[in-house]
Write a protein that holds these residues in place. Structure first.
Motif, PDB file in Angstrom:
ATOM      1  N   SER A 177       0.832  -1.213   0.000  1.00 10.36           N
ATOM      2  CA  SER A 177       0.000   0.000   0.000  1.00 10.36           C
ATOM      3  C   SER A 177       0.860   1.253   0.000  1.00 10.36           C
ATOM      4  CB  SER A 177      -0.929   0.009   1.219  1.00 10.36           C
ATOM      5  OG  SER A 177      -1.922  -0.986   1.114  1.00 10.36           O
ATOM      6  N   ALA A 178       2.002   1.192   0.684  1.00  7.77           N
ATOM      7  CA  ALA A 178       2.891   2.352   0.738  1.00  7.77           C
ATOM      8  C   ALA A 178       3.455   2.688  -0.641  1.00  7.77           C
ATOM      9  CB  ALA A 178       4.031   2.087   1.719  1.00  7.77           C
ATOM     10  N   VAL A 179       3.561   1.675  -1.507  1.00  6.52           N
ATOM     11  CA  VAL A 179       4.099   1.904  -2.860  1.00  6.52           C
ATOM     12  C   VAL A 179       3.038   2.494  -3.777  1.00  6.52           C
ATOM     13  CG1 VAL A 179       5.022   0.768  -4.915  1.00  6.52           C
ATOM     14  CG2 VAL A 179       5.845   0.102  -2.650  1.00  6.52           C
ATOM     15  N   HIS A 180       1.866   1.860  -3.848  1.00  6.91           N
ATOM     16  CA  HIS A 180       0.877   2.289  -4.839  1.00  6.91           C
ATOM     17  C   HIS A 180      -0.321   3.044  -4.255  1.00  6.91           C
ATOM     18  CE1 HIS A 180      -1.065  -1.310  -3.357  1.00  6.91           C
ATOM     19  NE2 HIS A 180      -0.222  -2.113  -3.982  1.00  6.91           N
ATOM     20  N   GLY A 181      -0.401   3.116  -2.945  1.00  7.94           N
ATOM     21  CA  GLY A 181      -1.457   3.911  -2.322  1.00  7.94           C
ATOM     22  C   GLY A 181      -2.817   3.252  -2.260  1.00  7.94           C
ATOM     23  N   LEU A 182      -2.919   1.999  -2.654  1.00 10.45           N
ATOM     24  CA  LEU A 182      -4.202   1.300  -2.632  1.00 10.45           C
ATOM     25  C   LEU A 182      -4.350   0.558  -1.302  1.00 10.45           C
ATOM     26  CD1 LEU A 182      -4.170  -0.059  -6.284  1.00 10.45           C
ATOM     27  CD2 LEU A 182      -5.458   1.885  -5.388  1.00 10.45           C
ATOM     28  N   THR A 183      -5.431   0.825  -0.605  1.00 10.10           N
ATOM     29  CA  THR A 183      -5.638   0.267   0.726  1.00 10.10           C
ATOM     30  C   THR A 183      -6.725  -0.795   0.722  1.00 10.10           C
ATOM     31  OG1 THR A 183      -7.321   1.921   1.278  1.00 10.10           O
ATOM     32  CG2 THR A 183      -5.011   2.492   1.737  1.00 10.10           C
ATOM     33  N   ASN A 184      -6.763  -1.550   1.799  1.00  9.45           N
ATOM     34  CA  ASN A 184      -7.821  -2.545   1.952  1.00  9.45           C
ATOM     35  C   ASN A 184      -9.199  -1.894   1.923  1.00  9.45           C
ATOM     36  OD1 ASN A 184      -6.373  -5.159   2.432  1.00  9.45           O
ATOM     37  ND2 ASN A 184      -5.459  -3.972   4.091  1.00  9.45           N
ATOM     38  N   GLU A 185      -9.326  -0.743   2.583  1.00 10.60           N
ATOM     39  CA  GLU A 185     -10.609  -0.058   2.627  1.00 10.60           C
ATOM     40  C   GLU A 185     -11.075   0.344   1.236  1.00 10.60           C
ATOM     41  OE1 GLU A 185      -8.667  -0.109   6.413  1.00 10.60           O
ATOM     42  OE2 GLU A 185      -7.964   0.652   4.483  1.00 10.60           O
ATOM     43  N   LYS A 186     -10.150   0.837   0.435  1.00 15.25           N
ATOM     44  CA  LYS A 186     -10.517   1.299  -0.908  1.00 15.25           C
ATOM     45  C   LYS A 186     -10.950   0.139  -1.803  1.00 15.25           C
ATOM     46  CE  LYS A 186      -8.971   4.119  -4.826  1.00 15.25           C
ATOM     47  NZ  LYS A 186     -10.116   5.048  -4.715  1.00 15.25           N
ATOM     48  N   VAL A 187     -10.167  -0.931  -1.831  1.00 17.56           N
ATOM     49  CA  VAL A 187     -10.527  -2.038  -2.738  1.00 17.56           C
ATOM     50  C   VAL A 187     -11.782  -2.752  -2.263  1.00 17.56           C
ATOM     51  CG1 VAL A 187      -8.146  -2.334  -3.506  1.00 17.56           C
ATOM     52  CG2 VAL A 187      -8.990  -3.732  -1.616  1.00 17.56           C
ATOM     53  N   GLN A 188     -11.999  -2.792  -0.951  1.00 18.06           N
ATOM     54  CA  GLN A 188     -13.198  -3.449  -0.448  1.00 18.06           C
ATOM     55  C   GLN A 188     -14.465  -2.649  -0.740  1.00 18.06           C
ATOM     56  OE1 GLN A 188     -12.324  -4.165   3.693  1.00 18.06           O
ATOM     57  NE2 GLN A 188     -10.698  -5.628   3.212  1.00 18.06           N
ATOM     58  N   SER A 189     -14.336  -1.317  -0.766  1.00 18.81           N
ATOM     59  CA  SER A 189     -15.514  -0.478  -1.002  1.00 18.81           C
ATOM     60  C   SER A 189     -15.730  -0.172  -2.480  1.00 18.81           C
ATOM     61  CB  SER A 189     -15.399   0.829  -0.224  1.00 18.81           C
ATOM     62  OG  SER A 189     -14.279   1.590  -0.661  1.00 18.81           O
ATOM     63  N   GLU A 190     -14.657  -0.139  -3.256  1.00 14.89           N
ATOM     64  CA  GLU A 190     -14.762   0.290  -4.651  1.00 14.89           C
ATOM     65  C   GLU A 190     -14.331  -0.760  -5.664  1.00 14.89           C
ATOM     66  OE1 GLU A 190     -12.814   4.061  -5.290  1.00 14.89           O
ATOM     67  OE2 GLU A 190     -13.185   4.693  -3.228  1.00 14.89           O
ATOM     68  N   GLY A 191     -13.633  -1.794  -5.218  1.00 19.25           N
ATOM     69  CA  GLY A 191     -13.071  -2.767  -6.153  1.00 19.25           C
ATOM     70  C   GLY A 191     -14.095  -3.750  -6.692  1.00 19.25           C
ATOM     71  N   ALA A 192     -13.875  -4.185  -7.916  1.00 22.13           N
ATOM     72  CA  ALA A 192     -14.720  -5.199  -8.550  1.00 22.13           C
ATOM     73  C   ALA A 192     -14.312  -6.580  -8.070  1.00 22.13           C
ATOM     74  CB  ALA A 192     -14.573  -5.116 -10.069  1.00 22.13           C
ATOM     75  N   PRO A 193     -15.232  -7.556  -8.124  1.00 26.23           N
ATOM     76  CA  PRO A 193     -14.854  -8.934  -7.806  1.00 26.23           C
ATOM     77  C   PRO A 193     -13.721  -9.403  -8.717  1.00 26.23           C
ATOM     78  CG  PRO A 193     -17.238  -8.708  -7.952  1.00 26.23           C
ATOM     79  CD  PRO A 193     -16.656  -7.428  -8.456  1.00 26.23           C
ATOM     80  N   ALA A 194     -12.797 -10.148  -8.160  1.00 23.60           N
ATOM     81  CA  ALA A 194     -11.579 -10.485  -8.898  1.00 23.60           C
ATOM     82  C   ALA A 194     -11.843 -11.288 -10.178  1.00 23.60           C
ATOM     83  CB  ALA A 194     -10.623 -11.238  -7.981  1.00 23.60           C
ATOM     84  N   GLY A 195     -12.652 -12.332 -10.076  1.00 21.00           N
ATOM     85  CA  GLY A 195     -12.855 -13.200 -11.238  1.00 21.00           C
ATOM     86  C   GLY A 195     -13.335 -12.473 -12.481  1.00 21.00           C
ATOM     87  N   PRO A 196     -14.474 -11.769 -12.409  1.00 19.90           N
ATOM     88  CA  PRO A 196     -14.955 -11.057 -13.596  1.00 19.90           C
ATOM     89  C   PRO A 196     -13.975 -10.002 -14.110  1.00 19.90           C
ATOM     90  CG  PRO A 196     -16.702 -11.283 -11.983  1.00 19.90           C
ATOM     91  CD  PRO A 196     -15.451 -11.732 -11.307  1.00 19.90           C
TER      92      PRO A 196
END
Length: 222
Positions: A49-68
């Protein structure tokens, strides 16, 4: 020779292609830009997260399901490459291999299966630079190499879309600087990069071992 360059980059939970997960990706051409934010279903380490700035909170709230999302990524790349596209990625072996590992993990058709054969042709500015400017001192990360070519970042590096665009700009600059590369058939250039990466890996391994570091460098590129 006018090439259709298809840029590709990922941001991930780590550097192990067999175990880490993709959390963002971009595919960019001269006409289109696709981006994905993915919930990988596993915790993102603080170091990543320190490298790319993407956090667990962000991917859980905004991220798409991995498979699709992974199926979409592979489908877009396969479609672009089937239309004479040359896949461009910085340190391409990493991005291609982690995508294939992720697709396998989710029981999805691999990129190779979608292409009906090997993933090729690929152009990797890192492999080209190690061969064509091998004696230049300094680091060879993307941010270092775009500085060598006078390319100004269009945003924050370690963002998949920004890194993809910078890699495409770098590829264009290298093709202009080395016309012998631009005049090479992309399929033949792919084969040359396979050879060049293997040569670099062997030489770097020998160098590291001469310094007392007993390392093993992967000879396979794509």
């Amino acid at each position: 020779m006018a090439w259709k360059l298809v840029g590709f980059d990922t941001e991930t939970t780590g550097t192990d292609v067999n175990h880490d997960r993709i959390i963002s990706a971009a595919v960019v051409t001269a006409q289109t830009k696709y981006t994905w934010l993915i919930n990988p279903g596993v915790p993102i380490p603080e170091g990543a997260s320190a490298v790319h700035g993407l956090t667990n909170e962000k991917v859980q709230s905004e991220g798409a399901p991995a498979g699709p999302a992974l199926a979409e990524i592979a489908g877009v790349i396969a479609t672009e490459m089937a239309e004479s596209g040359v896949l461009v990625a910085y340190n391409a072996g990493y991005d291609v291999h982690i995508l294939e590992a992720e697709l396998a993990r989710h029981g999805l058709k691999s990129l190779a299966q979608r292409l009906g054969g090997a993933v090729r042709p690929v152009l990797d500015p890192l492999v080209l630079d190690r061969k064509l400017d091998r004696y230049r001192k300094g680091k060879k990360k993307l941010e270092n190499l775009i500085a060598v070519y006078g390319i100004t970042p269009s945003g924050n590096l370690h963002d998949a879309a920004v890194d993809t665009q910078m890699t495409l700009s770098l590829a264009h600059a290298m093709l202009q600087r080395y016309p012998e590369i631009a005049q090479t058939n992309p399929q033949d250039l792919h084969d040359l990069q396979v050879q060049w990466h293997a040569e670099w890996a062997e030489n770097f391994e020998q160098f590291m071992r001469s310094r007392g570091n007993n390392v093993s460098i992967e000879r396979k590129w794509i």
